[in-house]
Scaffold this active site. Structure first.
Site, PDB file in Angstrom:
ATOM      1  N   GLY A  64       4.125  -2.647  -4.888  1.00  0.00           N
ATOM      2  CA  GLY A  64       4.296  -1.266  -5.339  1.00  0.00           C
ATOM      3  C   GLY A  64       3.464  -0.330  -4.510  1.00  0.00           C
TER       4      GLY A  64
ATOM      5  N   GLU B 172       9.500   0.693  -1.448  1.00  0.00           N
ATOM      6  CA  GLU B 172       8.431  -0.301  -1.565  1.00  0.00           C
ATOM      7  C   GLU B 172       8.977  -1.733  -1.523  1.00  0.00           C
ATOM      8  OE1 GLU B 172       5.239   0.066  -1.527  1.00  0.00           O
ATOM      9  OE2 GLU B 172       5.008   2.229  -1.794  1.00  0.00           O
TER      10      GLU B 172
ATOM     11  N   GLU C  74       8.347  -4.528   1.371  1.00  0.00           N
ATOM     12  CA  GLU C  74       7.600  -5.725   1.004  1.00  0.00           C
ATOM     13  C   GLU C  74       8.411  -7.008   1.231  1.00  0.00           C
ATOM     14  OE1 GLU C  74       3.732  -5.094  -0.116  1.00  0.00           O
ATOM     15  OE2 GLU C  74       5.028  -3.881  -1.395  1.00  0.00           O
TER      16      GLU C  74
ATOM     17  N   ASP D  26      -6.928   3.455 -19.008  1.00  0.00           N
ATOM     18  CA  ASP D  26      -7.854   2.567 -18.304  1.00  0.00           C
ATOM     19  C   ASP D  26      -7.129   1.512 -17.469  1.00  0.00           C
ATOM     20  OD1 ASP D  26      -6.687   1.154 -20.307  1.00  0.00           O
ATOM     21  OD2 ASP D  26      -8.551   0.400 -21.186  1.00  0.00           O
TER      22      ASP D  26
ATOM     23  N   GLU E  32       0.854 -10.667   2.658  1.00  0.00           N
ATOM     24  CA  GLU E  32       1.211 -11.994   2.181  1.00  0.00           C
ATOM     25  C   GLU E  32       1.943 -11.857   0.850  1.00  0.00           C
ATOM     26  OE1 GLU E  32      -2.008 -14.749   1.810  1.00  0.00           O
ATOM     27  OE2 GLU E  32      -0.695 -16.319   1.028  1.00  0.00           O
TER      28      GLU E  32
END
Lengths: 275, 275
Positions: free
Chosen positions: B73, B89, B93, B111, B141
DNA sequence: TCAAAAGTGTTGAGTCTACACCCATGT
DNA sequence: ACATGGGTGTAGACTCAACACTTTTGA
């Protein structure tokens, strides 16, 4: 996992030097599509009252689109989640706690707001007539608009009306790799921002999610007749059903009470509860 | 509508004085839960090969959680929508174009990221083995982890494994006014950020959405045997089905071709296409 | 030859739909 | 009395799970 843990002190150093303000950040809002079943009054003797599905719009008090009707909503605050923001906004705007609040989707087209990059998280909310409004409503003009949403092929027609005000939006249903139903507004300027698209997506979600009756109960009081239940389903789905088969189909989701509704000029109806 | 239009010049003045930077803005990212059906090799004579569902994780190259496995992401750019960001993304990837990309939800707990206020839009992506990767993959990776997701009552167990690496997450299914299935991670630190929660939500969505077989085709090549089709359904739903009934049930969604698969040591299987 | 998968047929249980029919009520 | 909605019964169509059975192949 281990090599990450061995680096915890490096990580602390990284975080203390990290300044989130240096990066691009869009503004984030929530918009709420609040639905309510409105009971239309008419003859009450013998005839059951008719329902209509309505959606809440507010008159914008500020630019842009000052004076135009739009979905309630507002900016995300620092100390709340997106869900909490939606909850706060609808509570401020209607004065009632929504019975449910369901994510509809994220709307992030670059040109959706003339103020700049503003991403909207849309929520579907159900407001029950049977929950009393709280005090402390914002002093904005808010009105429930009757909603109709019909289609012919891929072309959908959304109509919102209240007294003399009629807002009509024509949309096209899209097939995309994003799977979820999406709409494209064909006539701009009929509803501000992309609110036509948001409402169309929300009503589609409402109809899809109503199939297991889960959301339907949110429109009803704690105890209800099966006819009232059926009427809500018919109003939302815009269909008509036969009572005999409906009551058998929903029997697994409801529970009898020993109370009845009398005084309607016909056989009293038994009240049911959600099971 | 009219009184809004008469104020267009005021509106222009408002917009030219409006500075979006003055307001609170969170950072916005997308995280992608990319699924793939991995074919496990074994005896090939007579026996069909077994499948397993796998999900893509990348090894984080930067703080925070440098070196830990996480969902692919990244941050939303100024000139793209959230969907375009997810698409970019996953393409960067994996090097392949995802066959589908479906919104899972917005994750905005205060949080959830130690860097500060970062909101994640999660997407479910399906990667077909039958589409060749493009060039230009990022040099990160990335590995496909076999996934299992079982439950007993409200307690769910998510297990991701690849060779010697095993990541286990225990979650609790929640009932909220937000309707959509939501999970709470019970053992922290098993997966970075709230990625355990995101994956659990995504696999639940994948299973729900597979019921009409729409998503299933994205895992398959253009032409496939009914046994391959059934095997994908069984792998995703973690169930086992009887072939006779399965082929009748899906017959309305597929179309015969005149091609066959031979050389398997048993009766040749007819290839089908999506209808 | 034979184990494995491909594919068809059948039966009985359950579900759904349409519709006939009776019930209870207040004016 | 009677129109209206509340509520039950039922026959025929349809769906679905279970399982017996036949077909075809390659080592």
């Amino acid at each position: 996992m281990e090599d990450y843990k061995s680096q915890l002190s490096d990580e602390k150093a990284f975080l203390s030097g990290y300044n989130i303000e240096e990066y691009d950040r869009p503004s984030v809002t929530t918009d709420i599509v609040a639905f309510r079943i409105r009971t239309e009054d008419g003859d009450t003797y013998r005839h059951n009252s008719k329902n209509s599905l309505s959606v809440l719009l507010v008159k914008r008090g500020e630019y842009p689109f000052k004076g135009a009707w739009a979905l309630p909503g507002g900016f995300l605050r620092k100390t709340e989640t997106v869900e909490e923001c939606a909850y706060r906004e609808i509570k401020e705007e209607t004065g009632v706690l929504p019975v449910s609040l369901m994510p509809v989707g994220v709307f992030s087209q670059l040109d959706r707001d003339p103020r700049g990059r503003i991403i909207s998280n849309a929520y579907l909310s159900i407001i029950s007539d049977f929950i009393k409004p709280e005090a402390g409503t914002d002093a904005v003009e808010a009105r429930w608009f009757n909603l109709s949403f019909d289609y012919e092929g891929d072309i959908y027609n959304l109509k919102l009306s209240d007294d003399d005000i009629v807002i009509s939006v024509k949309l096209k249903r899209l097939k995309t790799i994003f799977k979820k139903t999406d709409f494209e507004v064909m006539d701009k300027n009929s509803l501000v921002f992309d609110h036509g698209r948001i409402i169309a997506t929300a009503i589609t979600l409402l109809r899809d999610s109503s199939k297991d009756y889960d959301l339907i109960f949110d429109f009803l009081p704690e105890k209800f007749t099966l006819t009232a239940f059926q009427s809500v389903v018919e109003t939302i789905m815009n269909i008509s059903l036969t009572p005999a088969n409906f009551r058998r189909k929903v029997s697994e989701f409801v529970e009898e009470t020993d109370e009845f509704v009398t005084g309607a000029g016909h056989r009293p109806a038994k009240l049911f509860k959600r099971k």
